[in-house]
Design an enzyme around this catalytic site. Structure first.
Site, PDB file in Angstrom:
ATOM      1  N   HIS A   1       0.851  -1.180   0.000  1.00  0.00           N
ATOM      2  CA  HIS A   1       0.000   0.000   0.000  1.00  0.00           C
ATOM      3  C   HIS A   1       0.883   1.225   0.000  1.00  0.00           C
ATOM      4  O   HIS A   1       1.922   1.233   0.654  1.00  0.00           O
ATOM      5  CB  HIS A   1      -0.900   0.000   1.250  1.00  0.00           C
ATOM      6  CG  HIS A   1      -2.046   0.948   1.127  1.00  0.00           C
ATOM      7  ND1 HIS A   1      -1.926   2.277   1.428  1.00  0.00           N
ATOM      8  CD2 HIS A   1      -3.315   0.752   0.696  1.00  0.00           C
ATOM      9  CE1 HIS A   1      -3.089   2.865   1.204  1.00  0.00           C
ATOM     10  NE2 HIS A   1      -3.954   1.969   0.753  1.00  0.00           N
TER      11      HIS A   1
ATOM     12  N   ASP B   1      -7.960  -5.171   0.316  1.00  0.00           N
ATOM     13  CA  ASP B   1      -8.500  -6.005  -0.758  1.00  0.00           C
ATOM     14  C   ASP B   1      -8.120  -7.467  -0.656  1.00  0.00           C
ATOM     15  O   ASP B   1      -8.625  -8.292  -1.404  1.00  0.00           O
ATOM     16  CB  ASP B   1      -8.018  -5.479  -2.110  1.00  0.00           C
ATOM     17  CG  ASP B   1      -8.732  -4.207  -2.482  1.00  0.00           C
ATOM     18  OD1 ASP B   1      -9.924  -4.108  -2.134  1.00  0.00           O
ATOM     19  OD2 ASP B   1      -8.114  -3.330  -3.091  1.00  0.00           O
TER      20      ASP B   1
HETATM   21  N1  ACO Z   1       4.211  -7.609  -4.828  1.00  0.00           N
HETATM   22  C1  ACO Z   1       5.558  -7.600  -4.966  1.00  0.00           C
HETATM   23  N2  ACO Z   1       6.333  -6.508  -4.802  1.00  0.00           N
HETATM   24  C2  ACO Z   1       5.723  -5.358  -4.500  1.00  0.00           C
HETATM   25  C3  ACO Z   1       4.315  -5.284  -4.326  1.00  0.00           C
HETATM   26  C4  ACO Z   1       3.555  -6.461  -4.505  1.00  0.00           C
HETATM   27  N3  ACO Z   1       2.239  -6.452  -4.367  1.00  0.00           N
HETATM   28  N4  ACO Z   1       3.976  -4.026  -4.023  1.00  0.00           N
HETATM   29  C5  ACO Z   1       5.120  -3.322  -3.994  1.00  0.00           C
HETATM   30  N5  ACO Z   1       6.174  -4.129  -4.284  1.00  0.00           N
HETATM   31  C6  ACO Z   1       7.599  -3.744  -4.290  1.00  0.00           C
HETATM   32  C7  ACO Z   1       7.958  -2.949  -5.521  1.00  0.00           C
HETATM   33  O1  ACO Z   1       8.396  -3.769  -6.568  1.00  0.00           O
HETATM   34  C8  ACO Z   1       9.028  -2.042  -4.977  1.00  0.00           C
HETATM   35  O2  ACO Z   1      10.204  -2.797  -4.879  1.00  0.00           O
HETATM   36  P1  ACO Z   1      11.656  -2.082  -5.088  1.00  0.00           P
HETATM   37  O3  ACO Z   1      11.782  -1.102  -3.967  1.00  0.00           O
HETATM   38  O4  ACO Z   1      12.630  -3.197  -5.039  1.00  0.00           O
HETATM   39  O5  ACO Z   1      11.587  -1.421  -6.436  1.00  0.00           O
HETATM   40  C9  ACO Z   1       8.583  -1.742  -3.557  1.00  0.00           C
HETATM   41  O6  ACO Z   1       7.784  -2.880  -3.167  1.00  0.00           O
HETATM   42  C10 ACO Z   1       7.742  -0.465  -3.409  1.00  0.00           C
HETATM   43  O7  ACO Z   1       6.671  -0.576  -4.322  1.00  0.00           O
HETATM   44  P2  ACO Z   1       6.053   0.645  -5.118  1.00  0.00           P
HETATM   45  O8  ACO Z   1       5.427   0.136  -6.372  1.00  0.00           O
HETATM   46  O9  ACO Z   1       7.082   1.723  -5.237  1.00  0.00           O
HETATM   47  O10 ACO Z   1       4.953   1.112  -4.106  1.00  0.00           O
HETATM   48  P3  ACO Z   1       3.772   2.091  -4.443  1.00  0.00           P
HETATM   49  O11 ACO Z   1       3.485   2.784  -3.181  1.00  0.00           O
HETATM   50  O12 ACO Z   1       4.068   2.902  -5.650  1.00  0.00           O
HETATM   51  O13 ACO Z   1       2.577   1.108  -4.849  1.00  0.00           O
HETATM   52  C11 ACO Z   1       0.749  -0.381  -4.690  1.00  0.00           C
HETATM   53  C12 ACO Z   1       1.587   0.701  -3.980  1.00  0.00           C
HETATM   54  C13 ACO Z   1       0.269   0.123  -6.062  1.00  0.00           C
HETATM   55  C14 ACO Z   1      -0.494  -0.667  -3.858  1.00  0.00           C
HETATM   56  C15 ACO Z   1       1.624  -1.643  -4.857  1.00  0.00           C
HETATM   57  O14 ACO Z   1       2.010  -2.115  -3.590  1.00  0.00           O
HETATM   58  C16 ACO Z   1       0.909  -2.734  -5.658  1.00  0.00           C
HETATM   59  O15 ACO Z   1       1.003  -2.741  -6.889  1.00  0.00           O
HETATM   60  N6  ACO Z   1       0.201  -3.681  -4.968  1.00  0.00           N
HETATM   61  C17 ACO Z   1      -0.568  -4.682  -5.638  1.00  0.00           C
HETATM   62  C18 ACO Z   1      -1.894  -4.103  -6.091  1.00  0.00           C
HETATM   63  C19 ACO Z   1      -2.837  -3.847  -4.933  1.00  0.00           C
HETATM   64  O16 ACO Z   1      -3.023  -4.670  -4.042  1.00  0.00           O
HETATM   65  N7  ACO Z   1      -3.495  -2.660  -4.966  1.00  0.00           N
HETATM   66  C20 ACO Z   1      -4.495  -2.281  -3.950  1.00  0.00           C
HETATM   67  C21 ACO Z   1      -4.060  -1.072  -3.204  1.00  0.00           C
HETATM   68  S1  ACO Z   1      -5.164  -0.759  -1.883  1.00  0.00           S
HETATM   69  C22 ACO Z   1      -6.448   0.024  -2.585  1.00  0.00           C
HETATM   70  O17 ACO Z   1      -6.410   0.619  -3.606  1.00  0.00           O
HETATM   71  C23 ACO Z   1      -7.682  -0.066  -1.844  1.00  0.00           C
END
Ligand code: ACO
Length: 427
Positions: free
Chosen positions: A305, A362
């Site tokens: 998140h 979620d």
């Molecule tokens: N699985 C694996 N790795 C992940 C995940 C994941 N679900 N989420 C983040 N990471 C990793 C990224 O690859 C990144 O790694 P790095 O530092 O080595 O590059 C690090 O964790 C940070 O991730 P970001 O993408 O920079 O985090 P951001 O805050 O931009 O994204 C998000 C947040 C979009 C929710 C992301 O965690 C994601 O894509 N999750 C899966 C989709 C999801 O569950 N969305 C629901 C969000 S809650 C809502 O809307 C109600």
């Protein structure tokens, strides 16, 4: 801290500081470009506060979420969704009379104009219900032109009540359309969640028996989704609303943003992922490894998140409710079992621990929706019904704010410099 100093090249400027109720500190950068010629660059708005807001407080590090000061856990345990709508929109918990009047007004608006029913014949049978929801909500502005003045408080209030009342009807119709069943009219003797379930599942040929546990679970899910401060869809609603677009149009845009799989669409994507794991011999480790592999675009849906770098408090509430509902129904859902093992493996893996990646709201919500019979493509629609009071509260807060301006970010241009035009014959 009363002010902050910023050095840009050989210039130092003093910036005023805004301190929030919970001591969050914001540097006010409004005059930065005027005084130094530079702008801030913050893709994804990771570090940018777009507004002050008195609606929701969340602390991602400590896993705290409060609506208008009340902890989400207490609201989930003691309120129904309509009461939470009132709290978010009007700022305080209602008295008995205020709540009764609010409920009556919502009940009075549950029907859709009969002509809207014909829209449903125009959509393909397999249309995604989020597309229908967004389109029909925008179309409401063509039917209720008597209440589109964004500066008229009474008109806005009528619009708000219409939206809260009609969204479940619009949503249930989209489902009925997809399964080819007759559209079921709302019933105003039922409460908000009961009414939605009967519009979804009743058929004209036989009585529909409502399971009170389903009603309770739905109520809980709507409450935990009701607001989450400046997330993507809420910021969209504020952004569109900042141009003085009417409330229906602004909410329609918010629904479109919520549809995205990185936002509200994640619950649908999460169930699809759990099903894929089950089909793949329940090989949880394989999917955890794929999520860690940087050459693979796969991510664990329902994990991570932007703000919560500790456990999402909503996920805790939902996991408990999920457990309770499934054991009450005496139902063993392999999806819930896989979700729990996936959570266990991921939470013990340094990749997820170091990045603060925990299950989000979620992760378990899809399992409950399945248990109460909500089809997968309707999951995000349920999220939209839940998030509506939050969107509305932010839209009205923005309009009432004396400092409200049209949202218009800047950019750093990286394209070609000025070029001489070449006529088509010479390219
Ligand atoms: N699985 C694996 N790795 C992940 C995940 C994941 N679900 N989420 C983040 N990471 C990793 C990224 O690859 C990144 O790694 P790095 O530092 O080595 O590059 C690090 O964790 C940070 O991730 P970001 O993408 O920079 O985090 P951001 O805050 O931009 O994204 C998000 C947040 C979009 C929710 C992301 O965690 C994601 O894509 N999750 C899966 C989709 C999801 O569950 N969305 C629901 C969000 S809650 C809502 O809307 C109600």
């Amino acid at each position: 801290m009363k002010t902050g100093k910023l050095t840009v090249g050989d210039k130092e400027i003093e910036l005023s500081v805004k301190v929030g109720t919970e001591n969050e500190i914001g540097l006010e950068l409004g005059k930065l470009r005027k005084e130094t010629g530079v702008i801030t660059l913050d893709p994804g708005f990771v570090n940018t506060g777009s507004t002050e807001s008195a609606i929701t407080f969340l602390n991602g590090e400590e896993g705290v979420l409060r609506y208008r000061g009340y902890p989400i856990e207490e609201l989930a345990a003691n309120c129904d969704f309509v009461e939470v709508c009132y709290l978010l929109i009007y700022g305080d918990l209602p008295t008995e009379t205020e709540l009764e009047n609010f409920r009556d007004s919502i009940r009075a608006h549950t029907m859709l104009h009969e002509d809207i029913r014909s829209f449903y014949n125009g959509f393909p049978r397999d249309a995604h219900p989020m597309a229908i929801l967004s389109s029909v909500v925008c179309a409401l502005s063509t039917f209720y032109q008597d209440a589109l003045d964004v500066d008229d408080e009474d008109q806005v209030n009528t619009c708000v009540h219409r939206l809260i009342a009609k969204l479940p009807t619009i949503a249930a119709y989209s489902y009925k359309k997809s399964v080819g069943q007759p559209l079921i009219y709302p019933r105003n003797d039922l409460n908000y969640c009961e009414n939605f379930l009967q519009m979804m599942f009743a058929v004209p040929t036989e009585p529909y028996e409502m399971d009170p546990d389903f009603v309770q679970a739905l109520n809980l899910l709507l409450i935990v989704h009701a607001d989450h401060e400046q997330n993507c869809s809420t910021s969209t609603v504020r952004m569109v609303g900042s141009a003085n677009a009417n409330l229906f149009a602004s909410i329609s845009a918010g629904i479109a943003a919520l549809w995205g799989p990185l936002h509200g669409g994640a619950n649908e994507a999460c169930v699809a992922m759990l099903e894929r794991i089950i089909e793949d011999d329940c090989n949880v480790k394989k999917y955890v490894d794929m999520a860690k592999d940087k050459s693979d675009s796969f991510r664990l849906m329902g994990f991570g998140h932007r703000v919560y770098k500790n456990y999402d408090p909503r996920a805790l509430i939902i996991k408990k409710a999920c457990d309770k509902l499934l054991s009450k129904m005496d139902r063993d859902d392999p999806l819930f079992d896989i979700a729990q093992s996936l959570e266990e493996v991921a939470l013990n893996d340094p990749y997820f621990v170091e990045r603060g990646l925990y299950p989000n709201v979620d992760f378990y919500s899809g399992v409950i929706y399945r248990a109460i019979g909500i089809p997968v493509q309707m999951f995000t629609v349920l999220f939209a019904i839940g998030r509506l009071p939050g969107w509305v509260a932010h839209w009205t807060e923005m309009h009432k704010s004396p400092s409200a301006r049209i949202c218009r970010p800047r950019q750093i241009y990286t394209g070609p410099g000025a070029r001489e035009f070449v006529s088509i014959a010479h390219r």
